[in-house]
Scaffold this motif. Structure first.
Motif, PDB file in Angstrom:
ATOM      1  N   VAL A 206      83.142  74.604  22.734  1.00 40.61           N
ATOM      2  CA  VAL A 206      83.900  75.838  22.508  1.00 40.61           C
ATOM      3  C   VAL A 206      83.769  76.265  21.051  1.00 40.61           C
ATOM      4  O   VAL A 206      83.508  77.437  20.748  1.00 40.61           O
ATOM      5  CB  VAL A 206      85.385  75.643  22.877  1.00 40.61           C
ATOM      6  N   TRP A 207      83.940  75.325  20.131  1.00 40.63           N
ATOM      7  CA  TRP A 207      83.831  75.631  18.699  1.00 40.63           C
ATOM      8  C   TRP A 207      82.440  76.152  18.355  1.00 40.63           C
ATOM      9  O   TRP A 207      82.306  77.096  17.564  1.00 40.63           O
ATOM     10  CB  TRP A 207      84.127  74.380  17.872  1.00 40.63           C
ATOM     11  N   ALA A 208      81.403  75.540  18.934  1.00 41.81           N
ATOM     12  CA  ALA A 208      80.032  75.976  18.659  1.00 41.81           C
ATOM     13  C   ALA A 208      79.828  77.419  19.113  1.00 41.81           C
ATOM     14  O   ALA A 208      79.228  78.234  18.403  1.00 41.81           O
ATOM     15  CB  ALA A 208      79.034  75.050  19.349  1.00 41.81           C
ATOM     16  N   LEU A 209      80.321  77.755  20.304  1.00 45.38           N
ATOM     17  CA  LEU A 209      80.197  79.123  20.810  1.00 45.38           C
ATOM     18  C   LEU A 209      80.971  80.107  19.929  1.00 45.38           C
ATOM     19  O   LEU A 209      80.489  81.202  19.624  1.00 45.38           O
ATOM     20  CB  LEU A 209      80.701  79.202  22.245  1.00 45.38           C
ATOM     21  N   GLU A 210      82.174  79.720  19.520  1.00 48.58           N
ATOM     22  CA  GLU A 210      82.981  80.611  18.683  1.00 48.58           C
ATOM     23  C   GLU A 210      82.307  80.878  17.342  1.00 48.58           C
ATOM     24  O   GLU A 210      82.386  81.987  16.810  1.00 48.58           O
ATOM     25  CB  GLU A 210      84.372  80.012  18.490  1.00 48.58           C
ATOM     26  N   THR A 211      81.644  79.860  16.808  1.00 48.52           N
ATOM     27  CA  THR A 211      80.942  80.029  15.530  1.00 48.52           C
ATOM     28  C   THR A 211      79.834  81.062  15.646  1.00 48.52           C
ATOM     29  O   THR A 211      79.678  81.938  14.782  1.00 48.52           O
ATOM     30  CB  THR A 211      80.355  78.680  15.059  1.00 48.52           C
TER      31      THR A 211
ATOM     32  N   ILE B  64      81.150  77.700  29.874  1.00 44.41           N
ATOM     33  CA  ILE B  64      82.147  77.805  28.821  1.00 44.41           C
ATOM     34  C   ILE B  64      81.885  79.140  28.131  1.00 44.41           C
ATOM     35  O   ILE B  64      80.743  79.432  27.759  1.00 44.41           O
ATOM     36  CB  ILE B  64      82.027  76.649  27.809  1.00 44.41           C
ATOM     37  N   ALA B  65      82.923  79.948  27.983  1.00 41.65           N
ATOM     38  CA  ALA B  65      82.719  81.277  27.411  1.00 41.65           C
ATOM     39  C   ALA B  65      83.788  81.592  26.383  1.00 41.65           C
ATOM     40  O   ALA B  65      84.930  81.139  26.487  1.00 41.65           O
ATOM     41  CB  ALA B  65      82.732  82.328  28.519  1.00 41.65           C
ATOM     42  N   VAL B  66      83.393  82.373  25.397  1.00 45.90           N
ATOM     43  CA  VAL B  66      84.316  82.804  24.336  1.00 45.90           C
ATOM     44  C   VAL B  66      84.171  84.307  24.153  1.00 45.90           C
ATOM     45  O   VAL B  66      83.097  84.874  24.391  1.00 45.90           O
ATOM     46  CB  VAL B  66      84.037  82.078  23.007  1.00 45.90           C
ATOM     47  N   PRO B  67      85.249  84.967  23.735  1.00 47.34           N
ATOM     48  CA  PRO B  67      85.162  86.406  23.491  1.00 47.34           C
ATOM     49  C   PRO B  67      84.434  86.712  22.191  1.00 47.34           C
ATOM     50  O   PRO B  67      84.415  85.903  21.259  1.00 47.34           O
ATOM     51  CB  PRO B  67      86.627  86.840  23.422  1.00 47.34           C
TER      52      PRO B  67
ATOM     53  N   ASN C 204      87.217  65.696  26.818  1.00 49.94           N
ATOM     54  CA  ASN C 204      87.970  66.769  26.174  1.00 49.94           C
ATOM     55  C   ASN C 204      87.357  67.121  24.818  1.00 49.94           C
ATOM     56  O   ASN C 204      87.200  68.307  24.474  1.00 49.94           O
ATOM     57  CB  ASN C 204      89.429  66.342  26.008  1.00 49.94           C
ATOM     58  N   ASP C 205      87.002  66.103  24.040  1.00 49.31           N
ATOM     59  CA  ASP C 205      86.390  66.333  22.730  1.00 49.31           C
ATOM     60  C   ASP C 205      85.028  67.012  22.867  1.00 49.31           C
ATOM     61  O   ASP C 205      84.692  67.923  22.094  1.00 49.31           O
ATOM     62  CB  ASP C 205      86.236  65.015  21.968  1.00 49.31           C
ATOM     63  N   ASP C 206      84.223  66.567  23.841  1.00 49.99           N
ATOM     64  CA  ASP C 206      82.897  67.157  24.050  1.00 49.99           C
ATOM     65  C   ASP C 206      83.009  68.633  24.433  1.00 49.99           C
ATOM     66  O   ASP C 206      82.223  69.476  23.961  1.00 49.99           O
ATOM     67  CB  ASP C 206      82.142  66.399  25.146  1.00 49.99           C
ATOM     68  N   LEU C 207      83.963  68.953  25.282  1.00 51.42           N
ATOM     69  CA  LEU C 207      84.161  70.346  25.678  1.00 51.42           C
ATOM     70  C   LEU C 207      84.663  71.182  24.506  1.00 51.42           C
ATOM     71  O   LEU C 207      84.210  72.312  24.292  1.00 51.42           O
ATOM     72  CB  LEU C 207      85.158  70.423  26.839  1.00 51.42           C
ATOM     73  N   ARG C 208      85.608  70.626  23.727  1.00 50.14           N
ATOM     74  CA  ARG C 208      86.147  71.354  22.580  1.00 50.14           C
ATOM     75  C   ARG C 208      85.044  71.646  21.564  1.00 50.14           C
ATOM     76  O   ARG C 208      84.990  72.738  20.987  1.00 50.14           O
ATOM     77  CB  ARG C 208      87.265  70.554  21.921  1.00 50.14           C
TER      78      ARG C 208
END
Length: 266
Positions: free
Chosen positions: A16-21, A112-115, A9-13
């Motif tokens: 996600v944070w890296a992509l959002e940045t 993993i994708a972010v808007p 869970n931490d690795d995935l989160r």
């Protein structure tokens, strides 16, 4: 299983944070120029280390306009039919997608994708990172460890009821049995966390424990055949049975001797 699930869970989160940045750095002006988007991705080597299958960017039509590495050939490919792209574009939220066959990689992957937002909070695109499940990846290091001597781990995408990866690599992208076939498979897929004794899809009776991975809507199972799981209990039962038989035998012999001695005196 709880410790490993929390680690996943931490690795995935973190991903996600890296992509959002990086997504926050893709302004409408940058997104309008495909060369600028491509350069931005190529200048983020640390991000590429997190996603061994590479990354790509789409606008709201779901068509890839930039891709690293370029050799993957995803530019021009339509991805709106994949929920890992459609959800960020239509719902404006990050998502960890289910395992699927890569359109260009032609191997099992998950994304993993972010808007990507404009200054008014409107979705203008998506940034997608891909994990190639056939290459060395962050999940493999955890899943390769065995549970006990003969047990292992299975990581499942609950909504699609599909195995993401497992200690037994032949199970990657394996669908779960149909709903109603196995009550415990259904219970874990519906969010149950705990342990049970149940036949696995191969018919082997196992002790299985499950823990959810909230950031992805996945869950992790640790399975161990009951023969190994309860071996200490079985051994203890045999020891108690032998001790009982021995005690009964000794008691019988002593009783017999007592009767014999008493009869002799009489």
């Amino acid at each position: 299983v709880s410790v490993l699930a929390d680690q996943i869970n931490d690795d995935l989160r973190e991903r996600v944070w890296a992509l959002e940045t990086v997504a926050r750095q893709i302004t409408p002006v940058v997104l309008a120029d495909t060369a600028s988007v491509q350069m931005l991705l190529e200048q983020r080597p640390l991000l590429q280390l997190l996603f061994n299958g590479g990354l790509f960017v789409t606008r709201t039509d779901g068509i890839a306009i930039a891709d690293v590495p370029l050799s993957t050939g995803r530019i021009g490919t339509h991805y709106l039919d994949r929920e890992s792209v459609s959800i960020p574009l239509k719902e404006g939220r990050a998502v960890v997608g289910p395992p699927a066959m890569g359109k260009k990689l032609r191997v099992p992957i998950f994304s993993i994708a972010v808007p990507i937002f404009d200054g008014n909070g409107q979705v203008i695109g998506a940034l997608v990172g891909t994990v190639n499940l056939e290459k060395s990846n962050f999940l493999e290091k955890l899943m390769d460890s065995h549970y006990g001597k003969t047990g292992g781990y299975v990581l499942v995408a609950a909504r699609s009821r599909t195995v993401v990866t497992a200690t037994d690599k032949s199970r990657v992208m394996e669908p779960l049995p149909p709903v109603g076939r196995n009550v415990w498979v259904d219970r874990f897929a519906n969010g149950y966390e705990g342990s049970a004794v149940s036949p696995n899809p191969k018919g082997v009776v196992v002790l299985v424990s499950g823990k959810g991975i909230p950031v992805a809507g996945w869950y992790l199972l640790a399975t161990l055949p009951v023969e190994e799981a309860f071996a200490p209990v079985y051994e203890l039962q045999w020891c108690l049975l032998l001790a009982t038989l021995l005690l009964t035998l000794v008691t019988g012999v002593l009783a017999g001797l007592a009767v014999a001695l008493t009869g002799g005196e009489l």
